[in-house]
Write a protein that holds these residues in place. Sequence first.
Motif, PDB file in Angstrom:
ATOM      1  N   GLN A 429     -14.170 -16.737   9.326  1.00 37.26           N
ATOM      2  CA  GLN A 429     -13.515 -17.426  10.426  1.00 37.26           C
ATOM      3  C   GLN A 429     -12.146 -16.798  10.639  1.00 37.26           C
ATOM      4  O   GLN A 429     -11.352 -16.691   9.696  1.00 37.26           O
ATOM      5  N   VAL A 430     -11.899 -16.359  11.858  1.00 40.50           N
ATOM      6  CA  VAL A 430     -10.626 -15.734  12.195  1.00 40.50           C
ATOM      7  C   VAL A 430      -9.956 -16.564  13.291  1.00 40.50           C
ATOM      8  O   VAL A 430     -10.600 -17.373  13.967  1.00 40.50           O
ATOM      9  N   PHE A 431      -8.681 -16.352  13.473  1.00 39.47           N
ATOM     10  CA  PHE A 431      -7.921 -17.001  14.538  1.00 39.47           C
ATOM     11  C   PHE A 431      -7.209 -15.913  15.339  1.00 39.47           C
ATOM     12  O   PHE A 431      -6.463 -15.107  14.776  1.00 39.47           O
ATOM     13  N   TYR A 432      -7.465 -15.902  16.633  1.00 37.67           N
ATOM     14  CA  TYR A 432      -6.863 -14.860  17.487  1.00 37.67           C
ATOM     15  C   TYR A 432      -6.012 -15.512  18.569  1.00 37.67           C
ATOM     16  O   TYR A 432      -6.137 -16.714  18.859  1.00 37.67           O
ATOM     17  N   MET A 442     -12.625 -18.364  15.666  1.00 34.90           N
ATOM     18  CA  MET A 442     -13.895 -17.696  15.952  1.00 34.90           C
ATOM     19  C   MET A 442     -14.632 -17.440  14.640  1.00 34.90           C
ATOM     20  O   MET A 442     -14.041 -16.934  13.676  1.00 34.90           O
ATOM     21  N   PHE A 443     -15.921 -17.779  14.608  1.00 36.57           N
ATOM     22  CA  PHE A 443     -16.786 -17.457  13.473  1.00 36.57           C
ATOM     23  C   PHE A 443     -17.465 -16.113  13.733  1.00 36.57           C
ATOM     24  O   PHE A 443     -17.957 -15.853  14.836  1.00 36.57           O
ATOM     25  N   PRO A 491     -16.695 -17.928  19.347  1.00 36.55           N
ATOM     26  CA  PRO A 491     -15.345 -18.470  19.481  1.00 36.55           C
ATOM     27  C   PRO A 491     -15.393 -19.915  19.955  1.00 36.55           C
ATOM     28  O   PRO A 491     -16.296 -20.314  20.694  1.00 36.55           O
ATOM     29  N   ASN A 492     -14.424 -20.719  19.538  1.00 35.92           N
ATOM     30  CA  ASN A 492     -14.346 -22.128  19.923  1.00 35.92           C
ATOM     31  C   ASN A 492     -13.330 -22.295  21.045  1.00 35.92           C
ATOM     32  O   ASN A 492     -12.164 -22.620  20.824  1.00 35.92           O
TER      33      ASN A 492
END
Length: 550
Positions: A429-432, A442-443, A491-492
């Motif tokens: 899981q990242v955060f952009y 986003m996974f 992505p969420n």
Amino acid sequence: MPSDQANLNYPSSHKVEQVDIYHGVAVKDPYRWLEDPDTEETKAWITAQNEVTFSYLEDISAREEIKQHLTALWDYEKYSIPWKKGDRYFYFKNEGLQNQDVLYTLTSLDGEPQILLDPNQLSSDGTVALSGIAISEDGRLMAYGLSNSGSDWQEWKVRNVATGEDLTDHLQWIKFSGASWTHDHQGFFYSRYEQPQEKTKLEDTNHYQKLFYHRLGTPQSEDTLIYHRPDQAEWIFDGEVSEDGRYLIISVSLGTDTKNLVFYQDLENPEGEVVELINEFEANYSFIDNDGTILWFRTDLDSPRGRLIAIDLNQPAKANWQELIPPSEDTLKTVGLLNNQFVAKYLQDARTVIKIFNLNGNLVREVELPGIGSALGFRGKRRDTETFYLFTSFTTPSTIYRYDLVTGKSEIFRQPQVNFDPDSYETRQVFYDSKDGTKVPMFITYKKGLPLDGNNPTYLYAYGGFNISLTPNFSLSNLAWLERGGIYAVPNLRGGGEYGEAWHQAGMKLKKQNVFDDFIAAAEWLISNNYTCSAKLAIGGGSNGGLLVG
């Protein structure tokens, strides 16, 4: 795979002179003619489009092998979460490749199951589907809804659970409604519309839904009208009987807006009027349960991420409402009442967290889940000491657990046997940063050891709307993609429900551009961080997500 898409000869889509005036603004709609699927012109256009599509697909050399592999993957037993009514358990099961899940019942968890309803036998062509069920409190009767050919219209019937035989009850013109039994097992509440014109029943807009009570063994024409509003054409009514059987809780909604009203009727007083408890569309209120005249609701009023409140019907003014579980950084999605405790489901950066609170709102424990993923279930009655939940992730098929509410221990109840090794894959899981600087999670899932060289085929899937959250979920079609070295990214986006109502509204109406910006930023992040390149990046979405990518 065919390499030159430029040679595809698409059929022409001619334009017509169609202009509509909305609030003084002229809006052209040159493809209006395609809105009628039954004209010969539209049928010819669809046929020509399909010829182009399927001629291209049939030239893909690996297509048949992929189809056979997916068929083999899909052929495994799938179970729903079991639930209990009276002295019986109920659950759905699919043997593997059945078009619809079959409903079973049994008197104990290790007993012999019997088929209660097999939707696959409802029609020879498979066009009739089971669209809803409601089991009576004693577990002896089942009201169930059927829909034909994908229509929203439902017909409801009643079945004897022990014998599997249907009673004479037959209800029609039901849409956007379930059923809720009274505790004397003599009937149930449901909502319906007036009978439409036969020729236009699948086209007309439906107005003025009404809430009725149906008594078993009587014709629908004798059903009791409980509530309707002749001054509100678009209100939709959902009637739910409280667990103690005393109150009929009526949730009133308008379209797809999450805000709702709440009315109630005291069923101990047969002549009692429907009382308007909450009569402003200002927030979402989800009824949890009650303790006498104290009603518990999950709401986002003054708390975009949700909280739990108590309303005393003897002192219903807002100034007297009591907050039991306050807002937190996580999004409170649902609350249940089990073992005389509140079981609260949260989303923490789009993954499930389950917390248990006592009736005063004090934290008892956090449920230890099998990993980072999504959990569903935790259904049951206030006095139950056991419940079941389903856990899944991008690399974990839906596994059902039994949870002991006294000891806090989980144990596997049903585990699917899928022919793959989950340890061969990983999810990050990242955060952009989006265009305006908002952090978006986003996974990303792929095979372990996959080189991040900017050359990996990547499928970017999103939704971004209607307060719907995209949480980790297992998919066999995605698995087939991962097996071949593909990357799956989710992505969420704003517009969803991952971070509560504020996140939802940040992707609506005049802020809809945020959804597209979030999606574009996700693609740019994947490229700049060497997961993929523009030429190998595919995008997808369904329904509202189709608007996003289309």
